[in-house]
Design a protein around this motif. Structure first.
Motif, short mmCIF file in Angstrom:
data_model
loop_
_atom_site.label_atom_id
_atom_site.label_comp_id
_atom_site.label_asym_id
_atom_site.label_seq_id
_atom_site.Cartn_x
_atom_site.Cartn_y
_atom_site.Cartn_z
N LYS A 1 -14.51 40.92 -19.93
CA LYS A 1 -14.41 41.86 -20.24
C LYS A 1 -15.50 42.46 -21.02
O LYS A 1 -15.89 43.50 -20.80
CB LYS A 1 -13.16 42.02 -21.47
N SER A 2 -16.33 41.49 -21.67
CA SER A 2 -17.39 41.86 -22.30
C SER A 2 -18.58 41.64 -21.31
O SER A 2 -19.78 41.80 -21.91
CB SER A 2 -17.65 40.91 -23.63
N LYS A 3 -18.35 40.99 -20.20
CA LYS A 3 -19.61 41.01 -19.22
C LYS A 3 -20.45 39.93 -19.83
O LYS A 3 -21.78 40.04 -19.43
CB LYS A 3 -20.17 41.94 -18.77
N ASP B 1 -23.64 30.98 -27.80
CA ASP B 1 -24.49 31.01 -27.03
C ASP B 1 -24.56 31.75 -25.88
O ASP B 1 -24.88 31.51 -24.59
CB ASP B 1 -25.23 29.79 -26.88
N LEU B 2 -24.23 33.16 -26.04
CA LEU B 2 -23.65 33.76 -24.98
C LEU B 2 -24.92 34.63 -24.41
O LEU B 2 -25.91 34.88 -24.87
CB LEU B 2 -22.47 34.99 -25.36
N ILE B 3 -24.69 34.74 -22.91
CA ILE B 3 -25.99 35.58 -22.34
C ILE B 3 -25.20 36.47 -21.26
O ILE B 3 -23.95 36.26 -20.98
CB ILE B 3 -26.85 34.81 -21.32
N PRO B 4 -25.88 37.74 -20.91
CA PRO B 4 -25.17 38.51 -19.79
C PRO B 4 -24.71 37.68 -18.69
O PRO B 4 -25.48 36.79 -18.23
CB PRO B 4 -26.20 39.59 -19.54
N LYS C 1 -7.69 43.85 -23.78
CA LYS C 1 -8.19 45.31 -24.07
C LYS C 1 -9.20 45.32 -25.24
O LYS C 1 -10.32 45.97 -25.13
CB LYS C 1 -7.17 46.52 -24.03
N MET C 2 -9.04 44.75 -26.24
CA MET C 2 -9.94 44.49 -27.21
C MET C 2 -9.95 42.97 -27.87
O MET C 2 -9.18 42.58 -28.56
CB MET C 2 -8.99 45.35 -28.51
N PRO D 1 -23.88 43.40 -31.41
CA PRO D 1 -24.26 42.13 -30.04
C PRO D 1 -22.95 41.26 -30.51
O PRO D 1 -22.65 40.87 -31.69
CB PRO D 1 -25.38 41.77 -30.45
N ILE D 2 -22.21 40.70 -29.45
CA ILE D 2 -21.52 39.76 -29.65
C ILE D 2 -21.93 38.28 -29.70
O ILE D 2 -22.84 38.17 -29.03
CB ILE D 2 -20.33 39.91 -28.58
#
Length: 414
Positions: free
Chosen positions: A283-285, A346-349, A407-408, A246-247
């Motif tokens: 990129k990571s949504k 504090d990331l969320i989808p 890309k990465m 998980p990011i």
């Protein structure tokens, strides 16, 4: 060794060893892989064993390294090569277990528990076989720790270098490691080492025998975790090779080519950095609910501030504006700014429903996201320099050759 078996393999002097392998003329010389002095990244990223014996340390500036080692040869980093060889070595580990967890570009844990190989060979024999295979097939050396958990396996790989294997068992770990400095334990950095010293804790054994409740009071959850580590009670698993971590945060930072002296110069750098942060989030949504800025001034003093966003966003203009507002409110300007980092935390989808209020202009937010996606599409099709903010086209105190990677994403993980 009965029960669980975990290996930790560490490529010895990874960057410097790869440079020496690719350039045989460097062998036998005192080598340090260093960032660009022109772009003010003139610090030691890695060194070979000869330079290490002279006292050269990772993270120190080049002039300090040269004082210790006048014959030092400076080599520019080639990250693409380091990544390539890291993947090759990792493929060797995967011959022995599907559970291979990377810990940076040069280190990996390998879970052998329950492996049929253990019916034919001892863990020490397997570790030596891996060490020999890497040396013969790739030309690099590794140091391997063998133990009954991840923490002690990592500690073992650090105890004998280069090109060695260290076994730490349930029966021997107190005699082997309790006398070592507490700073040798994984996740015990300089600040934690100093805190522990104030409580009379200087060795891993001191930590293991300290009052658990006291450590929790003084250091919180981290105190209990370190007590568990020191007593050999860690049970964290080695994640399989296809596990997606998980990011935790997405950020971008840079050391500027000259000190930033005004708010406007800071704003421009934050705008440039935030464009990559927004691209990584898309990129990571993911969407950010908070931002963090890290500031290092020209005395090398570090400051860090956090703030809440109006609502979750992937917009780099909103992230940059929030970061700049935070900077203006909190930074005292005691010294000019040398480097900046801005991170989405504090990331969320990104598809998480949002509870709106009457005062937020969400329609404007959506229009901004659409515009930014369009700009990003143009850059993908025609090049990164094809379209940009007018304010960022001249006078930006950032390296001209900087790379923005879509890309990465370079991210922080749990």
């Amino acid at each position: 060794m009965e029960g669980r078996v975990v290996l930790h393999s560490d490529l010895n002097n990874c960057y410097a060893s790869i440079e020496c392998m690719l350039h045989p003329e460097l062998r036998g010389k005192y080598i340090a892989v260093c960032g660009s002095t022109e772009d003010r990244h003139g610090i030691v990223l890695a060194k070979n064993q000869l330079a290490k014996q002279c006292g050269v340390k990772t993270g120190e500036v080049i002039w300090e390294a040269r004082q210790k080692c006048p014959q030092l040869t400076i080599v520019e980093p080639h990250m693409d090569q380091y990544l390539k060889f890291s993947k090759i070595v990792r493929s060797i580990y995967l011959r022995y277990s599907p559970e291979v967890e990377s810990f940076g570009i040069d280190e990996s844990w390998i879970e052998l528990t329950g492996s049929p190989l253990l019916q034919q060979k001892t863990p020490l024999e397997i570790a030596n076989e891996i060490r020999t295979t890497v040396k013969e097939e790739v030309g690099l050396t590794v140091s391997i720790g063998v133990s009954f958990n991840k923490i002690f396996a990592k500690l073992g790989s650090d105890m004998k270098k280069p090109d060695a294997v260290t076994v730490i068992t349930r029966e021997s770990f107190k005699d082997q490691i309790w006398r070592l400095p507490v700073s040798d334990l994984l996740y015990v950095g300089r600040a934690t080492t100093e805190k522990l010293r104030l409580y009379g804790i200087r060795t891993i054994g001191d930590l293991a025998q300290a009052d658990r409740a006291m450590l929790i009071r003084r250091l919180g959850v981290n105190g209990e975790k370190l007590w568990v580590f020191a007593n050999g009670l860690d049970q964290s698993r080695v994640m399989p090779c296809d596990y997606e971590i998980p990011i935790k945060s997405v950020g971008h930072g840079i050391t500027c080519t000259a000190d930033l002296r005004t708010n406007e110069e800071v704003r421009h750098v934050l705008m440039e950095l935030s464009q990559e942060v927004g691209a990584k989030l898309r990129k990571s949504k993911l969407a950010a609910t908070r931002i963090r800025i890290s500031i290092r001034d020209n005395t090398l003093s570090q400051r860090e501030y956090q703030g809440k966003l109006e609502f979750p966003t992937q917009s780099y203009t909103e992230i940059a504006a929030a970061g700049f507002n935070l900077f203006c409110r909190r930074y005292p300007w005691n010294a000019d700014v040398r480097s900046l980092t801005i991170s989405a935390i504090d990331l969320i989808p990104s598809d998480t429903p949002i509870q709106l209020d009457l005062w937020s202009d969400f329609e404007k937010h959506n229009k901004r996201l659409t515009l930014e996606r369009t700009v990003e599409d143009i850059r993908h099709r025609y090049g990164l320099g094809m379209i940009n903010f007018a304010a960022l086209t001249t006078g930006l105190k950032m390296p001209a050759h900087r790379e923005v990677e879509y890309k990465m994403p370079s991210v922080m993980y749990h």
